[in-house]
Every structure is written in structure tokens, then in C-alpha cells.
Enzyme design. Structure first.
Site, PDB file in Angstrom:
ATOM      1  N   GLY A  60     -10.161  13.619   0.778  1.00 30.36           N
ATOM      2  CA  GLY A  60      -9.910  14.853   0.034  1.00 30.36           C
ATOM      3  C   GLY A  60      -9.091  14.559  -1.192  1.00 30.36           C
ATOM      4  O   GLY A  60      -8.758  13.400  -1.462  1.00 30.36           O
ATOM      5  N   GLU A  77     -10.149   1.177   2.526  1.00 34.70           N
ATOM      6  CA  GLU A  77      -9.331   2.203   3.164  1.00 34.70           C
ATOM      7  C   GLU A  77     -10.155   3.368   3.676  1.00 34.70           C
ATOM      8  O   GLU A  77      -9.623   4.360   4.116  1.00 34.70           O
ATOM      9  CB  GLU A  77      -8.258   2.708   2.191  1.00 34.70           C
ATOM     10  CG  GLU A  77      -7.272   1.632   1.794  1.00 34.70           C
ATOM     11  CD  GLU A  77      -6.577   1.017   3.009  1.00 34.70           C
ATOM     12  OE1 GLU A  77      -6.012   1.779   3.806  1.00 34.70           O
ATOM     13  OE2 GLU A  77      -6.633  -0.226   3.160  1.00 34.70           O
TER      14      GLU A  77
END
Lengths: 235, 235
Positions: free
Chosen positions: A51, A122
Site C-alpha cells: 500500500g 521485500e
DNA sequence: CTAACTTAGTTGACATTTACTACTAAGTAA
DNA sequence: TTACTTAGTAGTAAATGTCAACTAAGTTAG
């Protein structure tokens, strides 16, 4: 993610809200969701839905912001994208009141194969187990993920949504098998064929046949990019 | 409504977003929506969906904020309330980027009769004509209203949602007639009865009968406050 | 070359559901 | 007591979904 109310009078960056995405695809481990490990506090090092802040100077609207986040994380430009819900309350972020607009995205397994999957180290695909994933999530993201799963499982019943998880070319058996996996029950072959034909959202790819050591199967593609309605219900 | 980015460092009031409500009820003019005349710029004097800023110091969450606005405008405490969608872009407000979380509320005609209808003189019920109302609306509210109408019309097909527009006690004929008005087509009496019985969301009120110059009708009430699913689909 | 095998795709019988029509029930009003 | 109106039920025809068997079209093994 979440909002910090800083001093921001004439800054270009004015935090309004965030967009968070539940991005699904079919991996070798079945239906999976893309998670990102948080770099910063709060919840640094914890997995979360990808996000980011809405950038009012570059994002024309909410959906643009969602597509930007998706592009950054996966490289995919044209996913199936749908607004799920908006959450906002005083507790979901330790720093105080925050609003997040949550989107659901479905990615074709083509795009995964093209190395677009998880771009950075990540980000990682996690297989769905039950109503979530087998790892602790930051903020209220476990709840958001569960809501997203509920939405797509419901929509399998009456929409063409699952087709967006398949490669761009597929056979009817592959599509039916996907529906069955998502629904958790067997479907009737002829009924499935009939409904798909009536809905008219599949186009046979002329000449192309999927061949194995048996009768070759007709190859289909989706008629339009976005999801059409399979039966007579929406929303 | 819309957001102004003012200087607000440690103010109690920190504008994040607004909630706007499409509040429906059955008035003598049929399905109607509550509109409020805007007091201030922009669009001063123009009709709009009732709404307001989220007050992060008093509203615990988004739904609380929506209920507060609803209470202020109508006095009604326990409506049917459902989040519709969130809109956010650079154009909907002349002052720049803004976010609005839109809710749909349904009010029982009981509450209207109890004088709770439109509290202030600046709020008024407008009958639905087609996909909206016969008056120009501020911001993108005509679009939001149209979306809200689409949602409730779809949901009529498979949910008990319309029952929230009726008085708390009603007959099957009254309920069926309401469904027919919203769907715009006639329904079969016995099929309607059967499905309602199977869904089990109505409770006959013992002893109570609606009497006219004909056979009296059994009076029913909703089993639960919130909407149950009539058939086997949601969302 | 042919028979066995596997999955694709079709067909048809049966069960279930829905749509439509006509009926009976229970009150009021003349 | 009869006509009238709406509530509520019953039964049949049509449509639809379910299930199981069948044919089709290729590959592979012998």
C-alpha cells in the site's frame, strides 16, 4: 498503511489517506496473496498488504493511486482491479485516526511467469490458508485480507472474475478446474459449458488447440479486459 | 462534501475526509432521497447529499461518523446502513483533491411519520425520477446518487433490503408491492410467499391482523434489525 | 496397424424449480 | 344473505438444473 498528521501547509505532499491492495494470483502453491515487509515503523519488519499514500500531486484519482502501487510492487499494468471497502477508525494505527481505501487485484499467471511477480526482495507471494495467510500481519491487514477473500469467493458464484487469474489463453477444463478449486466443490461439465457460452465472455482462439496425449482442447481467451457478469447479478 | 486543506497542526479538527449519505425512504411520492441545501461555498444554495467531515475526536470510526450525520439530519438512530463506495480525485471539488466515503441508508416510513423526516428546513425529501432527482446537485453527487440507486435496485433481487423501507409492521402484500415498485415488474404471489418463508426473515406478529373490507391479512415484522440474505448470494 | 487409454465435448433422461392460472378463505358492506 | 374484495392455497405446464452415459479425437504401447 496509515496516515501521519504532520505539519503540512503548502507542501506538495499532503497525507489524506492510503490505498492498500490485496493482490491475488495462482502460484504453484495455489491461490496466493502478495505481501510486503514493512521497512519503517510502525510494524517495521512485519508483513503487510502492499500500500501507500495517495499522492495528490501525481495520482489523479483513487484508482490511479492503486494502479501506481500495483505497478511499483509487481510491474503489472493491466490487472483486474476492484474497490473493496474503506476502513477508518482510531485504533487501526498506533499513531491515531487513519483511513485506508482497500482494493482487490487479480493478476494473470502469465504476468507472474514473466518475472513480474514480486519485484523487490521485500515482497513475496504467500499461499492462502483458510481465511488468510500463515504469518502475522501489520495493522488490521489480517481482517482486510479476510474480507477480500470473502469477496472473491462470493463473486466466483456469479461472475467471470476467476478467469483473470489464469494465463491469457486457457481451455475450458482449466477454467472449470479453477472455479472448482475456488468454490471447493465439483461442477457439472455440460452446465459449465452452457453457462459460459450463454454469458458470451469467452472467445475461441481460432486454430489454437491445447494438445496432450488425448483429444486436443479448444483454447479460449477473455472477450474483454474487465470482468463481465456471468449470470444476471452484480455487486 | 469536501475537504479543505487548512493549517492544522495541533487542532482538534483535522480534516481527513467526508462521509456523504444517500438516505432513502418511501414517501407518499414513492422512493425518495433526502437532500440538504448547502449553506456555504462551494455550491452554496445548491442541493446535495447530506454529509460532513469526519471528526476524529468524536467519531470512533467511519460508520459512527455516518450515523452521526444521519442522526443530525433525520433524528433516526437505527437505520439500515451500508457502505457503498469511496470516491476521491482532483476534480470533484473546485478546491482540489478530496475524498468522500459514501453510505446508503434506508429509513422506515414509521420514522418519517414520527416527524423525524427532514429535521431542518434546509433538508427535504426528493422523489426519485429514473436514476436521480429532478434538481441539479452539487459536486459529483448526481453520480453518487445514481450509483446508490443502482446498488439498491440490484440488491432488491436477492436480499431483504427493501423491508427496511416499510413500517415496522407490515403485511406480505405490502412487502410484495414494494418489491414490485422497486423492481418495476410484477412478482408471483405464491412464489414470493414461499421464498420469504424459506428465507425465514419474517416473523408473524401473533394475533395482529390488518383488516379492511375484505379478508384480514397476517401482520409481520423483521426478524433482525439488519438485512438478512433472502437467497444464497451476498455482495 | 491397431487397440488401449485419456481427456474433450455432446446427448438425453430424470428431478427439481419456477411461472401461471385457477381456486378457496375470510372478512366488510349493501 | 349475497355481492365484493383481497388473503392465501393448490395444481399443472414449462423451463431449468443434475446426473450419467455416450461419442470424438488425439497419443502411446505393442
Amino acid at each position: 498503511m496509515v496516515q501521519i498528521m504532520t505539519t503540512h501547509d503548502n507542501d506538495a505532499f499532503k497525507p489524506i489517506a492510503t490505498v492498500d491492495l490485496a493482490i491475488f494470483s495462482m502460484t504453484p502453491n495455489g491461490l496466493s496473496v502478495l505481501l510486503a515487509r514493512r521497512a519503517n515503523a510502525p510494524f517495521a519488519g512485519v508483513w503487510a498488504l502492499p500500500g501507500g499514500w495517495i499522492h495528490i500531486d501525481i495520482d489523479h484519482d483513487l484508482e490511479t493511486a492503486a494502479r501506481r502501487v500495483l505497478k511499483e510492487k509487481t510491474g503489472v499494468e493491466m490487472p483486474y482491479l476492484e474497490q473493496l471497502q474503506t476502513v477508518g477508525n482510531a485504533n487501526r494505527d498506533p499513531r491515531g485516526w487513519s483511513i485506508s481505501v482497500v482494493y482487490v487485484a487479480l493478476i494473470s499467471s502469465d504476468d507472474l511467469a514473466a518475472g513480474q511477480g514480486a519485484r523487490s526482495g521485500e515482497a513475496q507471494w504467500w499461499p492462502i490458508e483458510g481465511n488468510g495467510v500463515d504469518v502475522h500481519l501489520a495493522f488490521d491487514h489480517a481482517l482486510l485480507l479476510s474480507d477480500a477473500l470473502t469477496r472473491i469467493r462470493k463473486k466466483v458464484e456469479y461472475s467471470t472474475l476467476p478467469a483473470h487469474l489464469l494465463p491469457s489463453r486457457f481451455t475450458l477444463s482449466e477454467l472449470q478446474s479453477l472455479y472448482e478449486r475456488l468454490l471447493g466443490r465439483k461442477l457439472d461439465k455440460s452446465a459449465f459449458r452452457k453457462r459460459v457460452a450463454e454469458a458470451g465472455f469467452l472467445v475461441p482462439v481460432e486454430g489454437e488447440m491445447r494438445r496432450a496425449s488425448n483429444r486436443p482442447a479448444q483454447v479460449f481467451r477473455l472477450k474483454d479486459a474487465q470482468s463481465l457478469v456471468l449470470f444476471d447479478r452484480t455487486l
